[in-house]
Scaffold this motif. Structure first.
Motif, PDB file in Angstrom:
ATOM      1  N   ASP A 178       1.837   1.782  -3.480  1.00 40.78           N
ATOM      2  CA  ASP A 178       0.970   2.282  -4.272  1.00 40.78           C
ATOM      3  C   ASP A 178       0.970   3.856  -4.103  1.00 40.78           C
ATOM      4  O   ASP A 178       0.622   4.707  -4.907  1.00 40.78           O
ATOM      5  CB  ASP A 178      -0.361   1.629  -4.176  1.00 40.78           C
ATOM      6  N   LEU A 179       1.010   4.263  -2.550  1.00 40.53           N
ATOM      7  CA  LEU A 179       0.722   5.367  -2.340  1.00 40.53           C
ATOM      8  C   LEU A 179       2.070   6.421  -2.852  1.00 40.53           C
ATOM      9  O   LEU A 179       1.530   7.485  -3.457  1.00 40.53           O
ATOM     10  CB  LEU A 179       0.805   5.717  -0.778  1.00 40.53           C
ATOM     11  N   ASP A 219       0.810  -1.310  -0.112  1.00 43.66           N
ATOM     12  CA  ASP A 219       0.061  -0.026  -0.019  1.00 43.66           C
ATOM     13  C   ASP A 219       0.705   1.227  -0.139  1.00 43.66           C
ATOM     14  O   ASP A 219       0.613   2.056  -0.739  1.00 43.66           O
ATOM     15  CB  ASP A 219      -1.022  -0.113   1.245  1.00 43.66           C
ATOM     16  N   HIS A 261      -8.109   7.043  -1.193  1.00 44.77           N
ATOM     17  CA  HIS A 261      -8.204   5.778  -0.865  1.00 44.77           C
ATOM     18  C   HIS A 261      -7.010   4.893  -0.430  1.00 44.77           C
ATOM     19  O   HIS A 261      -7.273   4.372   0.620  1.00 44.77           O
ATOM     20  CB  HIS A 261      -8.723   4.781  -2.123  1.00 44.77           C
ATOM     21  N   GLU A 262      -5.726   5.365  -1.079  1.00 43.53           N
ATOM     22  CA  GLU A 262      -4.559   4.651  -0.605  1.00 43.53           C
ATOM     23  C   GLU A 262      -4.192   5.083   0.908  1.00 43.53           C
ATOM     24  O   GLU A 262      -3.631   4.377   1.388  1.00 43.53           O
ATOM     25  CB  GLU A 262      -3.433   4.731  -1.443  1.00 43.53           C
ATOM     26  N   ASP A 291      -6.282   3.388   3.219  1.00 45.90           N
ATOM     27  CA  ASP A 291      -5.917   1.600   3.350  1.00 45.90           C
ATOM     28  C   ASP A 291      -4.563   1.728   4.406  1.00 45.90           C
ATOM     29  O   ASP A 291      -4.289   0.952   5.107  1.00 45.90           O
ATOM     30  CB  ASP A 291      -5.531   1.183   1.996  1.00 45.90           C
ATOM     31  N   CYS A 292      -3.430   2.773   4.182  1.00 48.93           N
ATOM     32  CA  CYS A 292      -2.317   2.855   4.942  1.00 48.93           C
ATOM     33  C   CYS A 292      -2.742   3.070   6.585  1.00 48.93           C
ATOM     34  O   CYS A 292      -2.223   2.509   7.350  1.00 48.93           O
ATOM     35  CB  CYS A 292      -1.420   3.960   4.369  1.00 48.93           C
TER      36      CYS A 292
END
Length: 109
Positions: free
Chosen positions: A44-45, A41, A67-68, A71-72
């Protein structure tokens, strides 16, 4: 939403993931596996942050970034819960410590 409510929500979502993992894999993910997911994640961030800097553009950049980040944060809540860390207390004491260090370094006053 208060931090304690966010933690409770993260805990409920983790419980649902644990049930899905058990059904799919015969066991829940370990803390180490959750941490590896967190690393993914964060990667992705990093790509989305590059997008905000003009590299790796995409149409849904703002939504994907939000969103990311969420998630983190969920991973941080989940790991803190797993290891018995009171995030509110840890954050408050860490920020106070850093604020004190920075205040001692401040030569403008």
């Amino acid at each position: 939403m208060e931090l304690s409510e966010m933690q409770a929500l993260a805990r409920r979502v983790r419980s649902k993931y644990a049930a899905m993992e058990t059904a799919r894999y015969g066991r829940e993910w370990t803390d180490e596996e959750i941490m590896l997911g967190f690393l993914g994640d964060v990667g992705d961030l990093a790509k989305l942050v590059q997008g905000k800097a003009g590299v790796r553009p995409r149409d849904d950049l703002d939504e994907a970034l939000a969103h990311e980040l969420a998630d983190c944060l969920w991973c941080v809540f989940t790991l803190a819960d797993s290891y018995g860390v009171d995030l509110e207390a840890a954050f408050t004491s860490t920020m106070a410590e850093l604020d004190g260090i920075l205040a001692a370094e401040d030569t403008t006053t």
